[in-house]
Enzyme design. Structure first.
Site, PDB file in Angstrom:
ATOM      1  N   ARG A 158       9.016 -33.648   9.992  1.00 55.83           N
ATOM      2  CA  ARG A 158       7.847 -33.550  10.885  1.00 55.83           C
ATOM      3  C   ARG A 158       6.949 -32.357  10.529  1.00 55.83           C
ATOM      4  O   ARG A 158       5.745 -32.365  10.815  1.00 55.83           O
ATOM      5  CB  ARG A 158       8.283 -33.454  12.352  1.00 55.83           C
ATOM      6  CG  ARG A 158       9.046 -32.191  12.691  1.00 55.83           C
ATOM      7  CD  ARG A 158       9.742 -32.287  14.033  1.00 55.83           C
ATOM      8  NE  ARG A 158      10.415 -31.049  14.405  1.00 55.83           N
ATOM      9  CZ  ARG A 158      11.588 -30.658  13.924  1.00 55.83           C
ATOM     10  NH1 ARG A 158      12.213 -31.400  13.022  1.00 55.83           N
ATOM     11  NH2 ARG A 158      12.149 -29.534  14.338  1.00 55.83           N
ATOM     12  N   HIS A 159       7.545 -31.359   9.901  1.00 56.90           N
ATOM     13  CA  HIS A 159       6.753 -30.165   9.564  1.00 56.90           C
ATOM     14  C   HIS A 159       5.764 -30.439   8.437  1.00 56.90           C
ATOM     15  O   HIS A 159       4.746 -29.767   8.330  1.00 56.90           O
ATOM     16  CB  HIS A 159       7.687 -29.009   9.198  1.00 56.90           C
ATOM     17  CG  HIS A 159       8.663 -28.721  10.301  1.00 56.90           C
ATOM     18  ND1 HIS A 159       8.265 -28.256  11.532  1.00 56.90           N
ATOM     19  CD2 HIS A 159      10.005 -28.895  10.367  1.00 56.90           C
ATOM     20  CE1 HIS A 159       9.321 -28.126  12.313  1.00 56.90           C
ATOM     21  NE2 HIS A 159      10.391 -28.519  11.635  1.00 56.90           N
TER      22      HIS A 159
ATOM     23  N   CYS B 140       3.111  -3.338   4.035  1.00 61.62           N
ATOM     24  CA  CYS B 140       2.264  -2.199   4.421  1.00 61.62           C
ATOM     25  C   CYS B 140       2.958  -1.503   5.591  1.00 61.62           C
ATOM     26  O   CYS B 140       4.165  -1.662   5.760  1.00 61.62           O
ATOM     27  CB  CYS B 140       0.829  -2.641   4.733  1.00 61.62           C
ATOM     28  SG  CYS B 140       0.627  -3.780   6.103  1.00 61.62           S
ATOM     29  N   GLY B 141       2.220  -0.726   6.378  1.00 60.69           N
ATOM     30  CA  GLY B 141       2.871  -0.003   7.459  1.00 60.69           C
ATOM     31  C   GLY B 141       3.462  -0.932   8.503  1.00 60.69           C
ATOM     32  O   GLY B 141       4.618  -0.804   8.900  1.00 60.69           O
ATOM     33  N   THR B 142       2.647  -1.891   8.942  1.00 61.14           N
ATOM     34  CA  THR B 142       3.095  -2.848   9.953  1.00 61.14           C
ATOM     35  C   THR B 142       3.324  -4.258   9.399  1.00 61.14           C
ATOM     36  O   THR B 142       4.002  -5.065  10.028  1.00 61.14           O
ATOM     37  CB  THR B 142       2.019  -2.987  11.046  1.00 61.14           C
ATOM     38  OG1 THR B 142       0.795  -3.387  10.405  1.00 61.14           O
ATOM     39  CG2 THR B 142       1.806  -1.677  11.786  1.00 61.14           C
ATOM     40  N   GLY B 143       2.688  -4.566   8.282  1.00 59.61           N
ATOM     41  CA  GLY B 143       2.686  -5.926   7.734  1.00 59.61           C
ATOM     42  C   GLY B 143       1.484  -6.712   8.238  1.00 59.61           C
ATOM     43  O   GLY B 143       1.155  -7.782   7.717  1.00 59.61           O
TER      44      GLY B 143
ATOM     45  N   HIS C 223      10.242 -24.133   8.895  1.00 56.76           N
ATOM     46  CA  HIS C 223       9.187 -24.901   9.573  1.00 56.76           C
ATOM     47  C   HIS C 223       7.806 -24.759   8.948  1.00 56.76           C
ATOM     48  O   HIS C 223       6.995 -25.664   9.046  1.00 56.76           O
ATOM     49  CB  HIS C 223       9.093 -24.468  11.046  1.00 56.76           C
ATOM     50  CG  HIS C 223      10.230 -24.976  11.884  1.00 56.76           C
ATOM     51  ND1 HIS C 223      10.221 -24.941  13.259  1.00 56.76           N
ATOM     52  CD2 HIS C 223      11.414 -25.528  11.523  1.00 56.76           C
ATOM     53  CE1 HIS C 223      11.355 -25.460  13.721  1.00 56.76           C
ATOM     54  NE2 HIS C 223      12.103 -25.810  12.689  1.00 56.76           N
TER      55      HIS C 223
ATOM     56  N   ASP D 126       0.870  -1.177   0.000  1.00 58.07           N
ATOM     57  CA  ASP D 126       0.000   0.000   0.000  1.00 58.07           C
ATOM     58  C   ASP D 126       0.909   1.230   0.000  1.00 58.07           C
ATOM     59  O   ASP D 126       2.129   1.110  -0.203  1.00 58.07           O
ATOM     60  CB  ASP D 126      -0.985  -0.035   1.188  1.00 58.07           C
ATOM     61  CG  ASP D 126      -0.311   0.137   2.542  1.00 58.07           C
ATOM     62  OD1 ASP D 126       0.933   0.209   2.593  1.00 58.07           O
ATOM     63  OD2 ASP D 126      -1.026   0.204   3.556  1.00 58.07           O
ATOM     64  N   HIS D 127       0.329   2.404   0.250  1.00 56.04           N
ATOM     65  CA  HIS D 127       1.128   3.634   0.232  1.00 56.04           C
ATOM     66  C   HIS D 127       2.239   3.615   1.283  1.00 56.04           C
ATOM     67  O   HIS D 127       3.337   4.091   1.027  1.00 56.04           O
ATOM     68  CB  HIS D 127       0.217   4.852   0.460  1.00 56.04           C
ATOM     69  CG  HIS D 127      -0.651   4.737   1.675  1.00 56.04           C
ATOM     70  ND1 HIS D 127      -1.724   3.873   1.726  1.00 56.04           N
ATOM     71  CD2 HIS D 127      -0.583   5.333   2.888  1.00 56.04           C
ATOM     72  CE1 HIS D 127      -2.290   3.959   2.923  1.00 56.04           C
ATOM     73  NE2 HIS D 127      -1.605   4.829   3.644  1.00 56.04           N
TER      74      HIS D 127
ATOM     75  N   MET E 135      -1.672  -6.800   5.728  1.00 55.85           N
ATOM     76  CA  MET E 135      -1.347  -7.664   4.579  1.00 55.85           C
ATOM     77  C   MET E 135      -1.420  -9.139   4.974  1.00 55.85           C
ATOM     78  O   MET E 135      -1.958  -9.964   4.226  1.00 55.85           O
ATOM     79  CB  MET E 135       0.055  -7.339   4.053  1.00 55.85           C
ATOM     80  CG  MET E 135       0.172  -5.994   3.363  1.00 55.85           C
ATOM     81  SD  MET E 135      -0.927  -5.860   1.942  1.00 55.85           S
ATOM     82  CE  MET E 135      -0.186  -4.482   1.061  1.00 55.85           C
TER      83      MET E 135
END
Ligand code: RB5
Length: 150
Positions: free
Chosen positions: A132-133, A65-68, A98, A8-9, A71
């Site tokens: 295992r994952h 984005c600003g924080t993630g 993992h 985003d912006h 998104m």
């Protein structure tokens, strides 16, 4: 790999830098926007990138984005998507080892450009550990099928 990228912006400036870095590393990069720093809504760009990865039209995605946070919330609504919000190197590495994360989300207002660059390089170059994952990812697939097939 074919990598779809979007922001985003708030993430626009960092996306432009990450686009170059990923391209220089030899990947094919598809820029799904945004194209400037003017205010837009992150779900639109998260959708564009997540849909491509979900449909197998891109191998992986990167969303900024600003924080993630926004998104990653949107990306994880899509089928076949394992989006990881990684604003540090350890989680970037572990999300691949993992979780076989196929979308990386970052917060441009949280981390600097240098760290973002290292996170992207680590995330692109770390393989899935399997073993295992795999069993745990299969359980995620079972949940996904239950939710989507309702
Ligand atoms: C935009 O101001 C901001 O809310 C957005 O970039 C993101 O941080 C949302 O999660």
């Amino acid at each position: 790999m074919k990598i779809a990228i979007g922001s985003d912006h708030a993430g626009f400036e960092l996306k432009e830098l990450i686009f170059k870095i990923v391209k220089e590393a030899g990947h094919e990069v598809i820029d799904k926007g945004t194209g400037c720093s003017c205010s837009v809504d992150y779900p639109d760009y998260a959708e564009a990138v997540s849909q491509m990865v979900s449909d197998g039209k891109a191998d992986r995605g990167i969303l900024i984005c600003g924080t993630g946070i926004g998104m990653s919330i949107v990306a994880n609504k899509f089928k076949n998507i394992r989006a990881a919000l990684c604003n540090d190197l350890f989680t970037a590495k572990m999300s691949r080892l993992h979780n076989d994360a196929n979308i990386l989300c970052m917060g441009a207002r949280v981390i600097g450009k240098g760290l973002a660059e290292e996170i992207v390089k680590t995330w692109l170059n770390t393989p899935f550990e399997g073993e295992r994952h795999l069993r745990r990812l299969e359980k995620i697939n079972i949940i996904e099928r239950k939710v989507f097939d309702k």
